[in-house]
Design a protein around this motif. Structure first.
Motif, PDB file in Angstrom:
ATOM      1  N   ALA A  76       0.773  -0.947  -0.352  1.00 45.83           N
ATOM      2  CA  ALA A  76       0.056  -0.580  -0.137  1.00 45.83           C
ATOM      3  C   ALA A  76       0.771   0.973   0.302  1.00 45.83           C
ATOM      4  O   ALA A  76       0.311   2.374  -0.278  1.00 45.83           O
ATOM      5  CB  ALA A  76      -1.056  -0.188   1.440  1.00 45.83           C
ATOM      6  N   ALA A  77       1.958   1.001   0.265  1.00 38.34           N
ATOM      7  CA  ALA A  77       2.692   2.503   0.942  1.00 38.34           C
ATOM      8  C   ALA A  77       4.092   2.224  -0.333  1.00 38.34           C
ATOM      9  O   ALA A  77       4.669   3.613  -1.291  1.00 38.34           O
ATOM     10  CB  ALA A  77       3.953   2.280   2.134  1.00 38.34           C
ATOM     11  N   HIS A  78       4.031   1.229  -0.960  1.00 36.26           N
ATOM     12  CA  HIS A  78       4.959   1.253  -2.485  1.00 36.26           C
ATOM     13  C   HIS A  78       4.223   0.769  -3.238  1.00 36.26           C
ATOM     14  O   HIS A  78       4.610  -0.192  -3.726  1.00 36.26           O
ATOM     15  CB  HIS A  78       6.523   0.076  -1.877  1.00 36.26           C
ATOM     16  CG  HIS A  78       6.976   0.494  -0.557  1.00 36.26           C
ATOM     17  ND1 HIS A  78       6.206   0.482   0.486  1.00 36.26           N
ATOM     18  CD2 HIS A  78       7.934   1.010  -0.354  1.00 36.26           C
ATOM     19  CE1 HIS A  78       7.056   1.389   1.424  1.00 36.26           C
ATOM     20  NE2 HIS A  78       8.211   1.547   0.775  1.00 36.26           N
ATOM     21  N   MET A  79       3.407   1.641  -4.099  1.00 39.00           N
ATOM     22  CA  MET A  79       2.587   1.079  -5.063  1.00 39.00           C
ATOM     23  C   MET A  79       3.298   1.395  -6.161  1.00 39.00           C
ATOM     24  O   MET A  79       2.953   0.610  -7.549  1.00 39.00           O
ATOM     25  CB  MET A  79       1.295   1.436  -5.245  1.00 39.00           C
ATOM     26  CG  MET A  79       0.179   0.921  -4.430  1.00 39.00           C
ATOM     27  SD  MET A  79      -0.102  -0.513  -4.317  1.00 39.00           S
ATOM     28  CE  MET A  79      -0.954  -0.421  -5.909  1.00 39.00           C
ATOM     29  N   THR A  80       4.072   1.932  -7.067  1.00 34.33           N
ATOM     30  CA  THR A  80       5.710   1.887  -7.895  1.00 34.33           C
ATOM     31  C   THR A  80       6.345   0.797  -8.080  1.00 34.33           C
ATOM     32  O   THR A  80       6.750  -0.304  -9.106  1.00 34.33           O
ATOM     33  CB  THR A  80       5.889   3.467  -7.878  1.00 34.33           C
ATOM     34  OG1 THR A  80       7.300   2.542  -6.684  1.00 34.33           O
ATOM     35  CG2 THR A  80       5.574   3.990  -8.073  1.00 34.33           C
TER      36      THR A  80
END
Length: 491
Positions: free
Chosen positions: A155-159
């Protein structure tokens, strides 16, 4: 003299059919997460059959993985141009074929390439076989767990997400941004309502990222439910050697399986789908009755024989079925407790279905292992056994046999067989299970205290009584004598 499998070697393979279609003309339409044996024996085989009819060549497979272990599979398949040898085995015959429906396999950890591939408009289906334990769901409630560290990270690192769900959501986000029609997400795992479970996971993750994205996924992405079935053991040196000996093909990771296969799917594919009905896939409006039957009777049956057989030091499933105590135990639990709480299935006699299952379990050529059936009980018991027991006690019916199944699982997790042999860890939660199983030797309720697994069943007085008596009996007289007593007069 063996032939090493590769595209160049196909014209020289005479012991097995090879793809008759032009693999160089195939283009991708599906990305599949979890390129294990079951996928290659099931979805990939159906597609290979379809391509052999001369149609739908724009639906080839691209594999994808998220675990470090997936790279080993990728390298083995890369070395043979993504080809796989499938060996179908029955008691009186064996046959091999080479399949070619996969045309690429994306490198695990290469998030950018995976997301870019998912964003390609040519990809219209994303499918998954990531096992029952890979969906981040609470065992008791069967609801998505948004607090799992993997999900929190994605959720915090969608890339650069790490999970299949994170990558799928990132691909959908890229398509939404580009105005591209979203792909259909199709689970091929043995989970009740697997489409609903997958939707809950992806929408749940999207909710942590952006509520608008979650609403868009819920409104626009299809998650058809499906029931899949084919007994497919793990590959070992045994299978590799058998293939070379019997069919003169050298394959880095062949798949051995039974001849039987089944796939029932809800026909919900807004972005299009291959015409799999031409090769035996059954499209229906409601998969639930079929999957309910399969999960309770077949998968529940596997769980029923796994733990007594393991405690008796039986290695192969067909040997367990040949043991009178184990085979008769399966029949009694199924006929007395499981089958009576399975709702009717269109066009199917449940007793006939169970008879088919027992014939499949007893197939001596498959080489399926008891250890495989006993794997990951903390995720499988809440799906395959506990629901049947809960149905029975909620209807004031006996669940004595299913309580014994659960007690056998507890005894197995103690970590030794009846002979004293050590059982190697066989569950992601093995350390926790072992602690609880050792406590349960003197206090059986310690096992049922795992309410995240047992849910409401842990509070049912009738089940507590039956489980307690079953586990106590197992420790007093052993597995074989306990089965004998249950079969004679009940516990």
């Amino acid at each position: 003299m063996t032939t090493k499998l590769s595209a160049a070697a196909l014209p020289h393979i005479t012991t097995a059919p090879v793809p008759a279609y032009d693999r160089s003309a195939l283009t991708a339409g599906i990305v599949h997460f979890g390129v294990g044996n079951f996928h290659r024996a099931h979805q990939a085989v159906y597609l290979d059959d379809l391509f052999a009819t001369g149609s739908d060549h724009d639906w080839a497979l691209i594999g994808a993985g998220v675990r470090d272990a997936d790279e080993a599979m990728r390298q083995k398949l890369l070395a043979q141009d993504w080809l796989t040898t499938i060996v179908e085995q029955e008691a009186d015959s064996s046959s091999a074929r080479v399949t070619g429906a996969m045309i690429d396999y994306l490198r695990p950890g290469d998030s950018a390439t995976i997301i870019n591939t998912l964003a390609d408009p040519a990809i219209r289906i994303v499918s998954l076989t990531i096992t029952e334990g890979g969906y981040y769901i609470d065992p008791a409630s069967q609801q998505f767990d948004p607090t799992h560290p993997d999900i929190v990270f994605d959720a915090a690192h969608m890339t650069a997400p790490r999970t299949a769900f994170g990558l799928i959501l990132a691909g959908l986000l890229a398509r939404r941004t580009a105005g591209t029609v979203p792909f259909t997400v199709m689970s091929c795992d043995n989970i009740p309502g697997n489409g609903h479970v997958t939707a809950n996971a992806i929408i749940g993750l999207a909710s942590l990222v952006d509520l608008g994205l979650a609403a868009w996924v819920e409104a626009n992405v299809a998650f058809p439910n499906g029931m899949v079935d084919r007994i497919t053991p793990a590959t070992s040196a045994r299978e590799i050697a058998l293939l070379a000996k019997e069919f003169a093909i050298e394959d880095n990771w062949p798949v051995f399986c039974e001849r039987f296969k089944q796939w029932v799917l809800e026909d919900n594919f807004p972005a299009g789908r291959p015409a799999l009905e031409r090769v035996g896939v059954q499209f229906v409006t409601d998969v639930a009755p079929y999957e309910h039957m399969k999960i309770r009777i077949l998968n529940g049956g596997h769980a029923t024989i796994a733990y007594p057989a393991a405690l008796l030091d039986i290695h192969f499933v067909h040997d367990a079925m040949a043991d009178p105590m184990v085979g008769d135990f399966l029949a009694k639990v199924e006929r007395d407790e499981i089958i009576p709480v399975v709702p009717p299935v269109p066009g199917t006699n449940l007793d006939d279905y169970f008879a088919l299952c027992t014939r499949r379990f007893a197939n001596p050529k498959i080489g399926d292992t008891i250890r495989r059936l006993a794997l990951d009980g903390s995720n499988r018991q809440p799906k395959f056994i506990i629901p049947s027991a809960l149905d029975r006690v909620n209807n004031s019916q006996s669940a004595q046999g299913l309580a014994l199944v659960s007690a056998l699982w507890c005894r197995y997790c103690y970590g030794t067989t009846d002979s004293g042999a050590i059982i190697a860890p066989n569950d992601p939660s093995w350390d926790r299970l072992t602690v609880q199983a050792r406590l349960a030797k003197s206090d059986p309720t310690a096992w049922l205290a795992m309410t995240d697994i047992y849910g409401d069943l842990a509070e049912n007085p009738s089940f507590i009584k039956d489980f307690t008596h079953a586990l106590t009996t197992l420790w007093l007289i052993g597995t074989r004598a306990t089965l004998e007593r249950y079969l004679a007069n009940g516990l």
